[in-house]
Design a protein around this motif. Sequence first.
Motif, PDB file in Angstrom:
ATOM      1  N   GLU A   1       0.830  -1.205   0.000  1.00  0.00           N
ATOM      2  CA  GLU A   1       0.000   0.000   0.000  1.00  0.00           C
ATOM      3  C   GLU A   1       0.868   1.259   0.000  1.00  0.00           C
ATOM      4  O   GLU A   1       0.577   2.239  -0.721  1.00  0.00           O
ATOM      5  N   ASN A   2       1.930   1.219   0.804  1.00  0.00           N
ATOM      6  CA  ASN A   2       2.833   2.381   0.824  1.00  0.00           C
ATOM      7  C   ASN A   2       3.494   2.583  -0.531  1.00  0.00           C
ATOM      8  O   ASN A   2       3.659   3.725  -0.997  1.00  0.00           O
ATOM      9  N   THR A   3       3.877   1.453  -1.156  1.00  0.00           N
ATOM     10  CA  THR A   3       4.514   1.555  -2.483  1.00  0.00           C
ATOM     11  C   THR A   3       3.552   2.149  -3.501  1.00  0.00           C
ATOM     12  O   THR A   3       3.907   3.051  -4.289  1.00  0.00           O
ATOM     13  N   LEU A   4       2.325   1.619  -3.502  1.00  0.00           N
ATOM     14  CA  LEU A   4       1.338   2.112  -4.468  1.00  0.00           C
ATOM     15  C   LEU A   4       0.932   3.556  -4.154  1.00  0.00           C
ATOM     16  O   LEU A   4       0.689   4.365  -5.080  1.00  0.00           O
ATOM     17  N   ASN A   5       0.821   3.878  -2.890  1.00  0.00           N
ATOM     18  CA  ASN A   5       0.495   5.268  -2.517  1.00  0.00           C
ATOM     19  C   ASN A   5       1.601   6.221  -2.966  1.00  0.00           C
ATOM     20  O   ASN A   5       1.342   7.365  -3.388  1.00  0.00           O
ATOM     21  N   ASN A   6       2.840   5.732  -2.851  1.00  0.00           N
ATOM     22  CA  ASN A   6       3.961   6.555  -3.293  1.00  0.00           C
ATOM     23  C   ASN A   6       3.910   6.778  -4.804  1.00  0.00           C
ATOM     24  O   ASN A   6       4.156   7.899  -5.299  1.00  0.00           O
ATOM     25  N   LEU A   7       3.558   5.696  -5.548  1.00  0.00           N
ATOM     26  CA  LEU A   7       3.390   5.859  -6.992  1.00  0.00           C
ATOM     27  C   LEU A   7       2.265   6.841  -7.304  1.00  0.00           C
ATOM     28  O   LEU A   7       2.364   7.666  -8.240  1.00  0.00           O
ATOM     29  N   ASN A   8       1.170   6.719  -6.551  1.00  0.00           N
ATOM     30  CA  ASN A   8       0.038   7.619  -6.758  1.00  0.00           C
ATOM     31  C   ASN A   8       0.434   9.069  -6.497  1.00  0.00           C
ATOM     32  O   ASN A   8       0.095   9.990  -7.267  1.00  0.00           O
ATOM     33  N   HIS A   9       1.205   9.269  -5.420  1.00  0.00           N
ATOM     34  CA  HIS A   9       1.626  10.640  -5.083  1.00  0.00           C
ATOM     35  C   HIS A   9       2.551  11.221  -6.158  1.00  0.00           C
ATOM     36  O   HIS A   9       2.384  12.390  -6.590  1.00  0.00           O
ATOM     37  N   VAL A  10       3.505  10.441  -6.610  1.00  0.00           N
ATOM     38  CA  VAL A  10       4.439  10.933  -7.627  1.00  0.00           C
ATOM     39  C   VAL A  10       3.701  11.200  -8.928  1.00  0.00           C
ATOM     40  O   VAL A  10       3.951  12.220  -9.620  1.00  0.00           O
ATOM     41  N   SER A  11       2.787  10.278  -9.280  1.00  0.00           N
ATOM     42  CA  SER A  11       2.053  10.481 -10.546  1.00  0.00           C
ATOM     43  C   SER A  11       1.189  11.719 -10.480  1.00  0.00           C
ATOM     44  O   SER A  11       1.048  12.449 -11.482  1.00  0.00           O
ATOM     45  N   GLN A  12       0.583  11.961  -9.311  1.00  0.00           N
ATOM     46  CA  GLN A  12      -0.200  13.194  -9.179  1.00  0.00           C
ATOM     47  C   GLN A  12       0.692  14.430  -9.302  1.00  0.00           C
ATOM     48  O   GLN A  12       0.326  15.438  -9.929  1.00  0.00           O
ATOM     49  N   GLN A  13       1.850  14.370  -8.685  1.00  0.00           N
ATOM     50  CA  GLN A  13       2.773  15.510  -8.726  1.00  0.00           C
ATOM     51  C   GLN A  13       3.194  15.830 -10.148  1.00  0.00           C
ATOM     52  O   GLN A  13       3.308  17.018 -10.529  1.00  0.00           O
ATOM     53  N   ILE A  14       3.403  14.808 -10.965  1.00  0.00           N
ATOM     54  CA  ILE A  14       3.858  15.048 -12.339  1.00  0.00           C
ATOM     55  C   ILE A  14       2.678  15.381 -13.250  1.00  0.00           C
ATOM     56  O   ILE A  14       2.725  16.324 -14.060  1.00  0.00           O
ATOM     57  N   ALA A  15       1.595  14.556 -13.104  1.00  0.00           N
ATOM     58  CA  ALA A  15       0.485  14.710 -14.053  1.00  0.00           C
ATOM     59  C   ALA A  15      -0.243  16.029 -13.871  1.00  0.00           C
ATOM     60  O   ALA A  15      -0.759  16.606 -14.847  1.00  0.00           O
TER      61      ALA A  15
END
Length: 576
Positions: free
Chosen positions: A66-80
């Motif tokens: 969950e932490n890994t996926l949340n981290n991906l979600n956070h980074v993707s939001q930051q870029i997108a």
Amino acid sequence: MNLNSSAARFKQVTFKKRIISIFLLSILIPFICLGVVSLYTINSIITNKVESSIQSSLKQELLAMENTLNNLNHVSQQIAFGGGTNRLSEQLQHETDPYELIRLRNEIKSELNVITFSNPNVGLTMYYYPDNDSYDFENFVVRDQFNPEQLPIMSKYPEITYYGPHKSYNRSINQLVFSTMRKVNLPEQNVYLYIETGFNATKNLFASESQQNKSRRLVILDNDGRIAFSQDNQNFHENSLFPDYSPEDESGTYGQYVWYKETSNQGWSIVSILPKNILNQEKNQWLFQMTGFFLIFVLAAVLMAWLLWKMLYKPLDKFNTEIKSFIQSNSEERTDLTFIPEFDYLLYQIRNMKRKIWELYGEIERKEKRRADLEVEKLLYQINPHFLMNTLDTVHWLAMMNGQEEIDKLVLSLNKLLNYNLGKMGEATTIGGEIQALKEYLQLQKIRYDFQFDVDIDVDDDAMAFSIPRFILQPLVENALYHGVSDDGYIHVAIQLNDELEITIQDNGAGMSQERIDQLLQDDTMESQKVGMGIGMKYVKRILEANYGEKSRFEIKSEIGKGTVVSLRVPVSGGN
């Protein structure tokens, strides 16, 4: 019926088998009961321990994912949705100057590198253009042809899609990663941002396959219970529905496997699968140990029962030997002990009882011998008056009928015979003495009887000095005279010394029936005692039994009209 037959079979079981069976049951029944209780207890403990350990590991792994996926979600939001890269991307779309295009592209890559470099859990990052199936601004060299449609979907939402563990498209690494794809907020452009986890993001998650437990396998399910990823693709196929899937179930079994499940807040699940034999490994090890202890207990019980049997068998064998020795008067007096006080006391009592029995037996034997001697003495005393009166009566008639010489000869023979028979009563004599007394007796009888008869005496010279009881030959010859011999009668007396002393008295008289023979040997009436000196063959038989026991033999053979043969045999040694 069965109860009676069982009781009958139990009565036939030997003492050895009984004591071993009782000893085994007394040891093994408590051990078995303890083993059953401990098995139930250890099974509960091991089951709870394993289940708790697996559930705890799953929760930690679920939290890490969950932490890994949340981290991906956070980074993707930051870029997108970030202003910098989106603004540069819009400028790049309308720019025609080559030098400006290069500058804008470098700035976009720089922006992406800053974001990914500041987050070490992020790996390959790039823009994907689905309209022409191309990608751009990748921070690592991409492996082969990128195709997001082949990626296993863990969870899909309108804004973002999460992909389960798959082989990284980063050519520089060769491991499983998680990834996500989000649509970039750019007007007039159909662009998606693709991000993978970094090198260390999934290392600990899949390390259990080779480090912690080689038999455990992980399966990741999407929101619908379909297998997005499987470490055991042979039994749990990817892109297939998990067996007997139910969102509410947290554990279950499938074939030879046991599985445990943890579900994330996003709807996807992680499943840990273990073979049943691995799950029961500790329990099986405990059972193996208990079996070993059980066999040791059985061997120890058998050994102890055998030692206990030997401890009892040795005294019982001694008792058996002592009881057998009761019938042996010359058995050696035993003094060995069992070194068990109770048994030694019983042995002492048995040996004391045996000694008293043989003392009583000896006393009885002496009394019987004395009684036999008294019987003989009584019979001998019964002889004297009758014989003496008959002889004196003969002297009387001879004195009237003949001259003095005949009277003198008769009296002389009478004196010798009475001196022999009555002078040393009870003492043994020799064959020579018996023959001399027999001759004196025959001299008297030839004068007494009014018929003529001949007596032939044939004796081995070696037998003349042989010792025998007194008054043996005279009753036998007297019986021949009284019962069978008449005029021209003949009596043959033969005595031979070989391995035994053989005495045979044969006459040619009238003979006797078997009933008459039995009467002579067994009848105690006064009629049977009218033979000669008032005794008969019964005396001879009894005197032989008193002196030689069963070692002597006495036989009478007779036929009517052909005569009688009386034979007796006594041992050379062993007489009393």
